[in-house]
Design a protein around this motif. Sequence first.
Motif, short mmCIF file in Angstrom:
data_model
loop_
_atom_site.label_atom_id
_atom_site.label_comp_id
_atom_site.label_asym_id
_atom_site.label_seq_id
_atom_site.Cartn_x
_atom_site.Cartn_y
_atom_site.Cartn_z
N ILE A 89 0.87 -1.73 -0.20
CA ILE A 89 0.19 -0.08 -0.61
C ILE A 89 0.85 0.95 -0.16
CG2 ILE A 89 -1.85 1.37 1.40
CD1 ILE A 89 -2.36 -1.28 2.79
N ASN A 90 2.19 1.41 0.95
CA ASN A 90 2.69 2.19 0.48
C ASN A 90 3.99 2.07 0.55
OD1 ASN A 90 3.33 1.57 3.85
ND2 ASN A 90 2.00 3.19 3.80
N GLY A 91 4.81 1.61 0.92
CA GLY A 91 6.38 0.68 0.46
C GLY A 91 6.11 0.08 1.78
N GLY A 92 5.67 0.96 2.35
CA GLY A 92 5.95 -0.42 4.18
C GLY A 92 7.63 -0.34 4.15
N VAL A 93 8.02 -1.05 5.47
CA VAL A 93 9.28 -0.86 5.97
C VAL A 93 10.34 -1.13 4.38
CG1 VAL A 93 11.36 -2.63 7.32
CG2 VAL A 93 8.98 -1.97 8.49
N ALA A 95 10.87 0.37 2.52
CA ALA A 95 10.54 1.56 1.93
C ALA A 95 11.21 2.53 2.69
CB ALA A 95 9.22 2.87 1.22
N MET A 96 11.24 2.60 3.67
CA MET A 96 12.57 3.29 4.72
C MET A 96 14.11 3.30 4.21
SD MET A 96 10.62 3.66 7.46
CE MET A 96 11.90 4.59 8.66
N ASN A 98 14.04 5.06 1.03
CA ASN A 98 13.57 5.95 0.16
C ASN A 98 14.11 6.63 1.07
OD1 ASN A 98 12.87 4.51 -0.99
ND2 ASN A 98 10.75 4.78 -0.85
N TYR A 99 14.26 6.85 2.39
CA TYR A 99 14.83 8.76 3.49
C TYR A 99 16.91 8.55 2.92
CZ TYR A 99 10.93 8.39 4.91
OH TYR A 99 9.18 7.94 4.91
N PHE A 100 17.15 7.49 1.93
CA PHE A 100 18.75 8.24 1.51
C PHE A 100 18.71 7.47 0.03
CE2 PHE A 100 17.51 6.22 5.91
CZ PHE A 100 18.38 7.12 6.86
N GLU A 104 23.95 5.15 -1.20
CA GLU A 104 24.46 5.23 0.22
C GLU A 104 24.37 3.74 1.03
OE1 GLU A 104 23.17 8.42 3.13
OE2 GLU A 104 22.36 8.94 1.64
N VAL A 134 12.27 2.74 -3.50
CA VAL A 134 10.89 1.94 -3.52
C VAL A 134 9.29 2.02 -3.07
CG1 VAL A 134 9.98 -0.26 -1.69
CG2 VAL A 134 12.75 0.34 -1.63
N ARG A 135 8.89 1.48 -4.46
CA ARG A 135 6.90 2.12 -4.61
C ARG A 135 6.23 0.50 -4.16
NH1 ARG A 135 8.28 7.34 -5.58
NH2 ARG A 135 10.04 7.02 -7.00
N PRO A 136 4.96 1.90 -3.50
CA PRO A 136 4.07 0.88 -3.84
C PRO A 136 3.25 0.77 -4.99
CG PRO A 136 3.17 3.57 -3.47
CD PRO A 136 4.97 3.11 -3.65
N ASP A 139 1.59 2.55 -7.87
CA ASP A 139 2.61 4.19 -7.96
C ASP A 139 2.62 3.10 -9.60
OD1 ASP A 139 2.61 5.40 -6.24
OD2 ASP A 139 4.63 5.25 -5.94
N ILE B 99 4.92 5.57 7.77
CA ILE B 99 5.02 3.31 7.92
C ILE B 99 5.12 3.69 9.33
CG2 ILE B 99 6.48 1.90 7.38
CD1 ILE B 99 6.13 4.38 4.71
N ARG B 131 13.05 13.77 3.45
CA ARG B 131 14.25 13.19 4.17
C ARG B 131 14.28 14.85 5.02
NH1 ARG B 131 20.37 11.05 2.33
NH2 ARG B 131 20.76 10.99 4.80
#
Lengths: 180, 246
Positions: A89-93, A95-96, A98-100, A104, A134-136, A139, B99, B131
Amino acid sequence: MTDAKISIATTSLAGCFGCHMSFLDMDERLVTLLEHVEFNRSPLTDIKHCGPCDIGLVEGGLCNAENVQVLREFRANCKILVAVGACAINGGVPAMRNYFDLHECLEEVYLNGIGVNNPQIPNDVELPLLLDKVRPLSDVVRVDYYLPGCPPSADDFLQLLGPLLEGKQPIFPRNTFHYD
Amino acid sequence: MQKTNPTIHVDGQEIPFKVGQTIMDAALAAKVYIPHLCHYPGLTPHGNCKLCMVDIGNKNVTACTTAAVAGQQIRNNTETLNAARKTVTQMLFIEGDHICPSCEKTGNCKLQAMAYYLGMLDNHFPQFYPRREMDASHATILLDRSRCILCDLCVRASREVDGKNVFAIAGRSTNAHLIVNSPSGKLGDSNIQTDDLAAHICPVGAILIKEQGYDVPIGQRIYDQQTIRDVGLNEAIPEKQGNHHD
């Protein structure tokens, strides 16, 4: 309901198979379910490609090119496509990350991580190409229904499938679903 | 001569109010729930989140900032308004890091509980995955800006209840973000303490108390047991216990 069985395909993309495990938590109710459904492509059957199906249950988001390919195969073959669980639904764990930046992440895991021997970033042609984020599922394809939860409970699955098997729209009571 | 209390009508129900009360004040006093995230009884209302939008005549107003006026006919719990509230909630979800399975606030999170209350099954809009700077400099309080929904509750709690001025919101539009009033801009150099209301009032997982993670298991948390409506109808600023001691 006619005597013809409803065909269901399932897959886990960038997920943890937790939704599939939760599906199996139906326990003895699976026996009743199997009187009405047959499984197409699924980790439960080991069929490798999705054929024409009534319902596709897709766990996990999209983290690589193979995920996208499998999802498109499901969408092309399934009359009803369900995004199952937080990751779909939203990428979930997953997708964490995605903040990097992807690079990296790869450097942290394969070059600089604690206890890494022979540090090198895997680059075999057999490996699916990673997506930058990581995409839901929504998308990339149209999704007909969403089943939230991490994972959704066996009761949630039954609540979704019951009406679908009878050709009706599922109704999700507000007090049963959760995002965690 | 005794004057009768003036009244408003919310979804047809007659509700008395005292002059000076907002629609939200009057509704909460009468145990009528108007969905809200950035409102907290006792703090100055700001009308940031827009979830408490109600219809008066042909006008939409935020119930938390609009004065109750005798004879108002207010629509609140309607399909159209709840659909709009769900859209607002979806936008709050996609604009930050929400999330749920990876957040310690899950089960105690008002944003999540609001989404449950409004029947939100998906996020509808593409995720931002922003971010934003995390601040772990304080010994006992963590600030994760990627989860902040800019409700401003911590800003108001710090000023109005704690008698401090720890937080503010800076920047505009998608650049709006929470800032900390300290020489370094870090929480560790501010005068916030763990028993301040500002450290606890965050509706989401942006301000968390450290070393309490998962003390209460998932499944046994506030909104695993109650709806945000039940909690929202009984909320008040807690009495402070003892002196600061951290």
